[in-house]
Design a protein around this motif. Structure first.
Motif, PDB file in Angstrom:
ATOM      1  N   VAL A  11       0.832  -1.200   0.000  1.00  0.00           N
ATOM      2  CA  VAL A  11       0.000   0.000   0.000  1.00  0.00           C
ATOM      3  C   VAL A  11       0.870   1.255   0.000  1.00  0.00           C
ATOM      4  O   VAL A  11       0.597   2.228  -0.710  1.00  0.00           O
ATOM      5  CB  VAL A  11      -0.954  -0.004   1.208  1.00  0.00           C
ATOM      6  CG1 VAL A  11      -1.691   1.331   1.307  1.00  0.00           C
ATOM      7  CG2 VAL A  11      -1.962  -1.130   1.089  1.00  0.00           C
ATOM      8  N   THR A  12       1.943   1.238   0.780  1.00  0.00           N
ATOM      9  CA  THR A  12       2.855   2.383   0.832  1.00  0.00           C
ATOM     10  C   THR A  12       3.472   2.647  -0.535  1.00  0.00           C
ATOM     11  O   THR A  12       3.547   3.793  -0.998  1.00  0.00           O
ATOM     12  CB  THR A  12       3.972   2.140   1.860  1.00  0.00           C
ATOM     13  OG1 THR A  12       3.386   1.923   3.149  1.00  0.00           O
ATOM     14  CG2 THR A  12       4.912   3.332   1.929  1.00  0.00           C
ATOM     15  N   LEU A  13       3.900   1.587  -1.197  1.00  0.00           N
ATOM     16  CA  LEU A  13       4.491   1.738  -2.522  1.00  0.00           C
ATOM     17  C   LEU A  13       3.468   2.274  -3.521  1.00  0.00           C
ATOM     18  O   LEU A  13       3.787   3.114  -4.374  1.00  0.00           O
ATOM     19  CB  LEU A  13       5.061   0.401  -3.004  1.00  0.00           C
ATOM     20  CG  LEU A  13       6.289  -0.127  -2.253  1.00  0.00           C
ATOM     21  CD1 LEU A  13       6.662  -1.517  -2.741  1.00  0.00           C
ATOM     22  CD2 LEU A  13       7.464   0.829  -2.425  1.00  0.00           C
ATOM     23  N   LEU A  14       2.236   1.817  -3.419  1.00  0.00           N
ATOM     24  CA  LEU A  14       1.208   2.293  -4.342  1.00  0.00           C
ATOM     25  C   LEU A  14       0.857   3.765  -4.093  1.00  0.00           C
ATOM     26  O   LEU A  14       0.561   4.504  -5.030  1.00  0.00           O
ATOM     27  CB  LEU A  14      -0.055   1.425  -4.207  1.00  0.00           C
ATOM     28  CG  LEU A  14       0.011   0.081  -4.949  1.00  0.00           C
ATOM     29  CD1 LEU A  14      -1.108  -0.843  -4.506  1.00  0.00           C
ATOM     30  CD2 LEU A  14      -0.053   0.307  -6.459  1.00  0.00           C
ATOM     31  N   VAL A  15       0.906   4.202  -2.854  1.00  0.00           N
ATOM     32  CA  VAL A  15       0.678   5.606  -2.555  1.00  0.00           C
ATOM     33  C   VAL A  15       1.808   6.455  -3.146  1.00  0.00           C
ATOM     34  O   VAL A  15       1.588   7.564  -3.642  1.00  0.00           O
ATOM     35  CB  VAL A  15       0.558   5.833  -1.039  1.00  0.00           C
ATOM     36  CG1 VAL A  15       0.680   7.318  -0.703  1.00  0.00           C
ATOM     37  CG2 VAL A  15      -0.777   5.314  -0.538  1.00  0.00           C
ATOM     38  N   ILE A  16       3.023   5.929  -3.118  1.00  0.00           N
ATOM     39  CA  ILE A  16       4.144   6.641  -3.744  1.00  0.00           C
ATOM     40  C   ILE A  16       3.933   6.730  -5.256  1.00  0.00           C
ATOM     41  O   ILE A  16       4.186   7.778  -5.881  1.00  0.00           O
ATOM     42  CB  ILE A  16       5.477   5.936  -3.420  1.00  0.00           C
ATOM     43  CG1 ILE A  16       5.755   6.002  -1.921  1.00  0.00           C
ATOM     44  CG2 ILE A  16       6.629   6.573  -4.187  1.00  0.00           C
ATOM     45  CD1 ILE A  16       6.959   5.191  -1.479  1.00  0.00           C
ATOM     46  N   VAL A  17       3.448   5.647  -5.869  1.00  0.00           N
ATOM     47  CA  VAL A  17       3.133   5.670  -7.305  1.00  0.00           C
ATOM     48  C   VAL A  17       2.085   6.740  -7.591  1.00  0.00           C
ATOM     49  O   VAL A  17       2.216   7.539  -8.522  1.00  0.00           O
ATOM     50  CB  VAL A  17       2.607   4.291  -7.774  1.00  0.00           C
ATOM     51  CG1 VAL A  17       2.228   4.346  -9.245  1.00  0.00           C
ATOM     52  CG2 VAL A  17       3.637   3.214  -7.547  1.00  0.00           C
ATOM     53  N   PHE A  18       1.034   6.761  -6.778  1.00  0.00           N
ATOM     54  CA  PHE A  18      -0.039   7.738  -6.938  1.00  0.00           C
ATOM     55  C   PHE A  18       0.483   9.171  -6.820  1.00  0.00           C
ATOM     56  O   PHE A  18       0.109  10.061  -7.593  1.00  0.00           O
ATOM     57  CB  PHE A  18      -1.116   7.476  -5.878  1.00  0.00           C
ATOM     58  CG  PHE A  18      -2.190   8.522  -5.805  1.00  0.00           C
ATOM     59  CD1 PHE A  18      -3.140   8.653  -6.809  1.00  0.00           C
ATOM     60  CD2 PHE A  18      -2.255   9.384  -4.708  1.00  0.00           C
ATOM     61  CE1 PHE A  18      -4.130   9.623  -6.727  1.00  0.00           C
ATOM     62  CE2 PHE A  18      -3.243  10.350  -4.625  1.00  0.00           C
ATOM     63  CZ  PHE A  18      -4.181  10.466  -5.631  1.00  0.00           C
ATOM     64  N   THR A  19       1.378   9.388  -5.859  1.00  0.00           N
ATOM     65  CA  THR A  19       1.954  10.723  -5.657  1.00  0.00           C
ATOM     66  C   THR A  19       2.779  11.147  -6.865  1.00  0.00           C
ATOM     67  O   THR A  19       2.676  12.282  -7.352  1.00  0.00           O
ATOM     68  CB  THR A  19       2.817  10.745  -4.396  1.00  0.00           C
ATOM     69  OG1 THR A  19       2.032  10.334  -3.265  1.00  0.00           O
ATOM     70  CG2 THR A  19       3.382  12.136  -4.138  1.00  0.00           C
ATOM     71  N   LEU A  20       3.606  10.231  -7.369  1.00  0.00           N
ATOM     72  CA  LEU A  20       4.433  10.552  -8.527  1.00  0.00           C
ATOM     73  C   LEU A  20       3.588  10.696  -9.792  1.00  0.00           C
ATOM     74  O   LEU A  20       3.926  11.469 -10.692  1.00  0.00           O
ATOM     75  CB  LEU A  20       5.506   9.483  -8.719  1.00  0.00           C
ATOM     76  CG  LEU A  20       6.581   9.473  -7.625  1.00  0.00           C
ATOM     77  CD1 LEU A  20       7.574   8.357  -7.870  1.00  0.00           C
ATOM     78  CD2 LEU A  20       7.311  10.809  -7.577  1.00  0.00           C
TER      79      LEU A  20
END
Length: 793
Positions: free
Chosen positions: A531-540
């Protein structure tokens, strides 16, 4: 009388009514395509029976509102939402009956007080004011024929008073109930065409309806007594599951060409050249790296190559034309065309497009296709034209006609010139510089490859940069924007995000499903990481959209590619908003987003940044598209929830899974309501934009009509909650899955099957259409199997 009351008060009538309207308006777009616009208006749009049908809808709503006592039962939001259509339709009726519009044509130095009303067989009507055209001004995008803006300097005489006004696109002049718009202009740019609209009462009532609509939507969102509020309460009563907010960038793969490195420009020097400014065919001044990436993508069909970056590829093509003409680097992805060319690979060499006598093989076919209309051209015809375009670009690069690096001082069109162009317009030292410098550069680059000394070539690149800044300082890009655009190109965030979203969301779906079925605690840390990695994807992903906005200077949803990238981001945002009770929603949202971005990557959508047409330079357009795309995000979430639910229903019973499916059902309904509210608001924001830009709310353009059809279809799904037979899990999920097809028709189908004013967002999307066909074949099979499973239970 009792039977009439029963019909008026029945919710079944609502659904039948919505379905009839959707079918009628959808059919009208195809009547217009196969017959004519006038035929569609006669049979459907302006048919008195359709007007009566709309009137019946208002009466039916009033009956339902009275029976349900909506005002006193704390359903004010829903009442205002539906009541707004009463004002909107009354306003439209008054506009249609009492309003009128016509065109006023004026040449410079002349005046007029007459308008031609085209809707009334070109009847001439006199206005209570006179308009004198002092001057017409037209500005074009640098180096192109595309208008960036145009305006009329007018002197208006009304009631003995004279005022000087400047009229331009998206700016309206109001005079005594009349509104004057800038419509078009004469070919010689010495005359203007104004649209004069008279509709003082209808506009006020329509705008009042829009205000009531927006208040109703806000009320629905914030009220605890609205349907959305009641669903929130119901969801809060469900057993709690953890909510975790959460890019791991995976490099996208590309095809690998076996190329001799002695014919390649080194990356370090190519990157230096990539910072030079160049003028694209749309007139945009952009870094050479952006230009070369576009040309590389056009020729090879790929964004970049593992062995050579686009700058090196294009510069090497110019430097060594004989070598590159023999290399199979031009993409041919049509089997019929490959057979026609006797080509056994997906790629073909430029030399292979000529026979032994040196004749261009495609010439005869291109001439034949040019005499066909767009409707008559088949897939082979389109493939031939695309290959012909690639061949012309390839040839133009080699002959020095496709690298417009040199601005010409005092050029009225701000045109930049290529080394192979007619350079006679340059004078003095400028003439000597532009005629010699690029040849000197190629000689220096050749020596650089031979002895690995690039100092001289680097120096010449600096000289070209200095020339650009000296001769066209107002057009050369700001260094900070250049660096940002180069970073944007190099990072390739949306393509990489597609892979990251798909990979991480797939792992998250499996992990969440495993935790639901087996309830193992050891899986929770894995879920937190994903989930943390996907939030980083979303942010980028958001940073990528913002960066594109910054470097283009315009909202990044003006074409199909940009709007789809933005819609993909909205899907994740919708998933985050709705995932307070279920991590599964977030997983489905990110998976769907990855799929959308993958479609952008593998389709024919062009990611090029293009200048906006004057009419699109409106804040109303920005709000209109942003809200519409946000609604698509919520509808996408609903689609994937229903798809997952139908698949899960095929599995054997599991208590935890059953609870989660009930939870997903509630969130599905919430997502549909939010999506429908946003779609309705976005559609009428588009009506405001149209009225403020060219004086009409609605023109029955196919894109507009299908946006309305999509509203009606989703309204049908939302209102099915009042009918038990349509409200079962199987029936509800089936409706949501089928309803999504109307959205796909609006976004892709209209551009593929139909045409209209919104064609600026079009794309050659045949491959996407085939994917949709295959997807819905699977969906209909799934619906059938699920129905049998439900019957057996």
């Amino acid at each position: 009388m009792s039977s009439i009351k029963q019909i008026l008060y029945s919710h079944k009538t609502t659904n039948i009514y919505l379905l009839i309207l959707a079918i009628l308006f959808g059919a009208a777009t195809f009547i217009e395509k196969f017959y004519s616009t006038q035929t569609a208006k006669t049979i459907i749009y302006n048919n008195p029976l359709v007007y009566l049908l709309l009137l019946f809808g208002l009466i039916h709503f009033a009956a339902i509102a009275v029976k349900g006592n909506y005002i006193r039962s704390k359903r004010m939001g829903m009442f205002l939402f539906h009541a707004s259509f009463l004002f909107i339709l009354i306003g439209a009726f008054i506009t249609n009956i009492f309003g009128f519009e016509g065109y006023m044509h004026i040449r410079e130095g002349l005046q007029s007080n007459e308008i031609i009303i085209t809707a009334e067989n070109n009847r001439i009507k006199t206005t209570p004011f006179e308009v004198f055209l002092k001057e017409f001004k037209l500005q074009r995008y640098p180096g192109s024929k595309r208008a960036s803006s145009y305006e009329s300097i007018l002197r208006i005489n009304h009631n003995g008073k004279e005022n000087t006004e400047t009229l331009s696109m998206n700016k309206v002049i109001h005079i005594d109930g009349y509104r004057i718009y800038q419509s078009s202009f004469d070919n010689d740019e010495k005359g203007t065409v104004l649209l004069v609209n008279y509709d003082p009462i209808g506009m006020i009532i329509s705008y009042l309806g829009y205000i009531i609509l927006f208040i109703g939507i806000i009320w629905i969102f914030i009220s605890s007594d609205s349907l959305l509020g009641r669903l929130r309460k119901k969801l809060a009563e469900m057993p709690k599951t953890c909510l975790l907010f959460c890019f791991f960038l995976i490099s996208s793969s590309a095809f690998a060409l076996e190329l001799d490195k002695k014919y390649l420009i080194p990356q370090e020097h190519a990157e230096l050249f990539g910072k030079l400014s160049i003028q694209s065919n749309t007139g945009r001044i952009e870094p050479f790296n952006t230009y070369s990436s576009k040309v590389f993508r056009k020729i090879t069909g790929e964004t970049k190559n593992a062995a050579v970056i686009s700058d090196s590829f294009i510069l090497s093509m110019i430097l060594y034309p004989e070598y590159w003409s023999q290399q199979p680097v031009i993409l041919v992805n049509n089997d019929e065309l490959n057979i026609l060319l006797n080509n056994n690979d997906q790629y073909i060499a430029f030399n292979d497009l000529f026979d032994h006598q040196g004749n261009y093989i495609l010439d005869r076919y291109v001439n034949e296709i040019s005499h066909k209309s767009n409707l008559e051209r088949n897939n082979l015809d389109k493939a031939i034209l695309k290959l012909d375009e690639k061949a012309n670009i390839f040839f133009g690069l080699q002959t020095g006609n496709f690298t417009p690096l040199f601005p010409q001082p005092d050029n009225k069109d701000n045109t930049w010139f290529s080394p192979g162009d007619d350079l006679s317009g340059f004078t003095g030292k400028d003439s000597l510089f532009v005629s010699k410098i690029f040849m000197w550069y190629l000689e220096a680059a050749d020596r650089g490859i031979q002895d690995n000394d690039w100092s001289e070539a680097n120096k010449i690149v600096g000289m070209i940069s200095t020339f650009q800044q000296a001769k066209s300082p107002h057009l050369v890009l700001d260094p900070q924007k250049v660096e940002m655009e180069l970073l944007y190109n190099k990072f390739d965030i949306f393509n990489r995000a597609a892979i990251a979203y798909l990979a991480l969301s797939t792992l998250l779906l499996l992990s969440v499903f495993f935790s639901i079925v087996y309830d193992k605690s050891f899986i929770k840390p894995v879920i937190r990481i994903l989930v943390t990695l996907l939030v980083i994807v979303f942010t980028l992903h958001a940073i990528g959209i913002g960066t594109r906005w910054y470097i283009s200077g315009q909202a990044p949803w003006s074409n199909s590619y940009e709007s789809l990238v933005y819609a993909a981001w909205c899907v994740v945002l919708a998933g985050i908003i709705l995932s307070r009770k279920s991590l599964l929603i977030f997983a489905l949202a990110t998976f769907f987003t990855g799929f959308i971005l993958l479609v952008c990557r593998i389709s024919s959508m062009d990611p090029e940044i293009t200048p906006l047409a004057p009419v699109l330079r409106s804040p109303w357009l920005m709000f209109h598209v942003a809200v519409i795309m946000a609604s698509y995000g919520f509808f996408g979430i609903s689609f994937f929830i229903s798809l997952f639910s139908e698949l899960a229903n095929l599995a054997s019973g599991n208590k935890q899974l059953t609870v989660r499916l009930k939870e997903l059902r509630i969130m599905n309904e919430m997502s549909l309501i939010i999506g429908l509210c946003l779609l309705t608001a976005g559609t009428f924001l588009g009506a405001i934009w149209a009225n403020e830009s060219w004086g009409r709310y609605w023109g029955w353009d196919p894109k507009e009509v299908w946006a309305l059809v999509t509203m009606l279809v989703y309204a049908f799904v939302v209102h099915s909650r009042f009918l038990p037979k349509l409200y079962s899990n199987w029936a509800f999920n089936s409706q949501v899955l089928i309803a999504f097809a109307s959205l796909l028709m609006t976004y892709f189908g209209v551009n593929y099957y139909l045409s209209g004013l919104h064609s600026y967002g079009s794309t050659e999307s045949s491959n996407i259409i085939y994917m949709i066909y295959a997807g819905y074949l699977f969906i209909f099979i799934l619906i059938g199997v699920s129905y049998k499973r439900q019957i057996s239970k």
